[in-house]
Design a protein around this motif. Sequence first.
Motif, PDB file in Angstrom:
ATOM      1  N   UNK A  89      -6.993   2.191 -11.432  1.00 37.06           N
ATOM      2  CA  UNK A  89      -7.908   2.915 -10.557  1.00 37.06           C
ATOM      3  C   UNK A  89      -7.734   2.361  -9.150  1.00 37.06           C
ATOM      4  N   UNK A  90      -7.572   3.258  -8.183  1.00 32.33           N
ATOM      5  CA  UNK A  90      -7.374   2.841  -6.797  1.00 32.33           C
ATOM      6  C   UNK A  90      -8.590   3.227  -5.967  1.00 32.33           C
ATOM      7  N   UNK A  91      -8.910   2.373  -5.012  1.00 30.45           N
ATOM      8  CA  UNK A  91     -10.020   2.644  -4.120  1.00 30.45           C
ATOM      9  C   UNK A  91      -9.524   3.003  -2.734  1.00 30.45           C
ATOM     10  N   UNK A  92     -10.117   4.027  -2.145  1.00 34.65           N
ATOM     11  CA  UNK A  92      -9.819   4.366  -0.760  1.00 34.65           C
ATOM     12  C   UNK A  92     -11.103   4.225   0.044  1.00 34.65           C
ATOM     13  N   UNK A  93     -10.977   3.681   1.219  1.00 33.16           N
ATOM     14  CA  UNK A  93     -12.139   3.422   2.062  1.00 33.16           C
ATOM     15  C   UNK A  93     -12.800   4.743   2.443  1.00 33.16           C
ATOM     16  N   UNK A  94     -14.123   4.789   2.313  1.00 39.02           N
ATOM     17  CA  UNK A  94     -14.846   6.029   2.578  1.00 39.02           C
ATOM     18  C   UNK A  94     -15.217   6.192   4.038  1.00 39.02           C
ATOM     19  N   UNK A  95     -15.165   5.129   4.807  1.00 44.02           N
ATOM     20  CA  UNK A  95     -15.538   5.228   6.214  1.00 44.02           C
ATOM     21  C   UNK A  95     -14.360   4.832   7.105  1.00 44.02           C
ATOM     22  N   UNK A 149      -7.089   3.936   4.155  1.00 39.42           N
ATOM     23  CA  UNK A 149      -6.854   2.577   4.644  1.00 39.42           C
ATOM     24  C   UNK A 149      -5.845   1.878   3.752  1.00 39.42           C
ATOM     25  N   UNK A 150      -4.876   1.214   4.376  1.00 35.80           N
ATOM     26  CA  UNK A 150      -3.814   0.561   3.616  1.00 35.80           C
ATOM     27  C   UNK A 150      -4.165  -0.873   3.224  1.00 35.80           C
ATOM     28  N   UNK A 151      -5.193  -1.430   3.847  1.00 38.29           N
ATOM     29  CA  UNK A 151      -5.555  -2.812   3.523  1.00 38.29           C
ATOM     30  C   UNK A 151      -6.978  -2.878   2.991  1.00 38.29           C
ATOM     31  N   UNK A 152      -7.082  -3.007   1.677  1.00 37.40           N
ATOM     32  CA  UNK A 152      -8.366  -3.146   1.009  1.00 37.40           C
ATOM     33  C   UNK A 152      -8.264  -4.411   0.169  1.00 37.40           C
ATOM     34  N   UNK A 153      -9.259  -5.250   0.240  1.00 32.24           N
ATOM     35  CA  UNK A 153      -9.209  -6.421  -0.624  1.00 32.24           C
ATOM     36  C   UNK A 153     -10.351  -6.372  -1.618  1.00 32.24           C
ATOM     37  N   UNK A 154     -10.100  -6.943  -2.765  1.00 27.58           N
ATOM     38  CA  UNK A 154     -11.089  -6.992  -3.828  1.00 27.58           C
ATOM     39  C   UNK A 154     -10.976  -8.331  -4.524  1.00 27.58           C
ATOM     40  N   UNK A 195      -6.287  -7.123 -13.022  1.00 25.16           N
ATOM     41  CA  UNK A 195      -5.480  -7.440 -11.850  1.00 25.16           C
ATOM     42  C   UNK A 195      -5.828  -6.486 -10.708  1.00 25.16           C
ATOM     43  N   UNK A 196      -5.614  -6.961  -9.482  1.00 21.13           N
ATOM     44  CA  UNK A 196      -5.868  -6.166  -8.288  1.00 21.13           C
ATOM     45  C   UNK A 196      -4.606  -6.201  -7.435  1.00 21.13           C
ATOM     46  N   UNK A 197      -4.195  -5.037  -6.928  1.00 20.62           N
ATOM     47  CA  UNK A 197      -3.015  -4.954  -6.072  1.00 20.62           C
ATOM     48  C   UNK A 197      -3.428  -5.058  -4.611  1.00 20.62           C
ATOM     49  N   UNK A 198      -2.464  -5.299  -3.741  1.00 26.18           N
ATOM     50  CA  UNK A 198      -2.764  -5.446  -2.318  1.00 26.18           C
ATOM     51  C   UNK A 198      -3.191  -4.136  -1.664  1.00 26.18           C
ATOM     52  N   UNK A 199      -2.927  -3.004  -2.331  1.00 27.63           N
ATOM     53  CA  UNK A 199      -3.330  -1.714  -1.753  1.00 27.63           C
ATOM     54  C   UNK A 199      -4.628  -1.179  -2.351  1.00 27.63           C
ATOM     55  N   UNK A 200      -5.414  -2.055  -2.990  1.00 19.03           N
ATOM     56  CA  UNK A 200      -6.744  -1.665  -3.442  1.00 19.03           C
ATOM     57  C   UNK A 200      -6.828  -1.019  -4.803  1.00 19.03           C
ATOM     58  N   UNK A 260     -14.684  -8.419 -13.885  1.00 19.82           N
ATOM     59  CA  UNK A 260     -15.519  -7.811 -12.854  1.00 19.82           C
ATOM     60  C   UNK A 260     -14.695  -7.735 -11.574  1.00 19.82           C
ATOM     61  N   UNK A 261     -14.687  -6.550 -10.934  1.00 19.88           N
ATOM     62  CA  UNK A 261     -13.968  -6.336  -9.682  1.00 19.88           C
ATOM     63  C   UNK A 261     -14.985  -5.964  -8.610  1.00 19.88           C
ATOM     64  N   UNK A 262     -14.852  -6.599  -7.428  1.00 19.08           N
ATOM     65  CA  UNK A 262     -15.751  -6.320  -6.305  1.00 19.08           C
ATOM     66  C   UNK A 262     -14.921  -6.056  -5.059  1.00 19.08           C
ATOM     67  N   UNK A 263     -15.135  -4.904  -4.407  1.00 23.55           N
ATOM     68  CA  UNK A 263     -14.403  -4.541  -3.194  1.00 23.55           C
ATOM     69  C   UNK A 263     -15.107  -5.059  -1.952  1.00 23.55           C
ATOM     70  N   UNK A 264     -14.332  -5.334  -0.900  1.00 27.44           N
ATOM     71  CA  UNK A 264     -14.905  -5.810   0.370  1.00 27.44           C
ATOM     72  C   UNK A 264     -15.401  -4.667   1.251  1.00 27.44           C
TER      73      UNK A 264
END
Length: 200
Positions: free
Chosen positions: A37-43, A142-147, A154-159, A177-181
């Motif tokens: 599952x990938x996250x994309x920044x909403x703002x 956004x190309x830089x998301x950290x979690x 596992x978490x990849x560098x692209x979120x 447990x995964x938490x996004x910044x």
Amino acid sequence: NEVGYSGTTGPDGKVVAAGDAVSWASDGSVVRSGFEICGTVTEISASVSGPCTVTTDGCFRSPNYPEDYGNNQSCVVTFDKSVRLHVTAFDTEAEFDVLTVNEVGYSGTTGPDGKVVAAGDAVSWASDGSVVRSGFEICGTVTEISASVSGPCTVTTDGCFRSPNYPEDYGNNQSCVVTFDKSVRLHVTAFDTEAEFDVL
């Protein structure tokens, strides 16, 4: 969001606020390939000069989109974050009405899909004085998301985050447990867990 997902239906399109936890747990029996599952920044914010428009979710459009843009129009769009472009529509007069990204011109029906634009770099649009088309809608993610992650996920560098051992089967009695910044919208690229027992 306090909703559990299992089987083959994941949380596609759901928004997770910055700092909120996404948790995963498997029971002691059946295992499957799990999830990615990938996250994309909403703002994402962007500034624009000229008649192009920008949406609050980081998409920009040619003037009057989805109707035809006009003759002799130009605009410049600048994002506040580094973004990867995703073309949802692109139709301009080939070779004459040009969108320029990273000093490369795009026209006709081929847009800059997948291209990365650095924060502060300009994306420019210009039409000539003759033929017009419906134009374009292009969204930036956004190309830089950290979690942060606790447990074997596992978490990849692209979120993106993945179940343990993905794409191979995860194990029994695993949890993480995964938490996004940042606040992110989730996009499920793969989801296969034991229905009702191995739950995200």
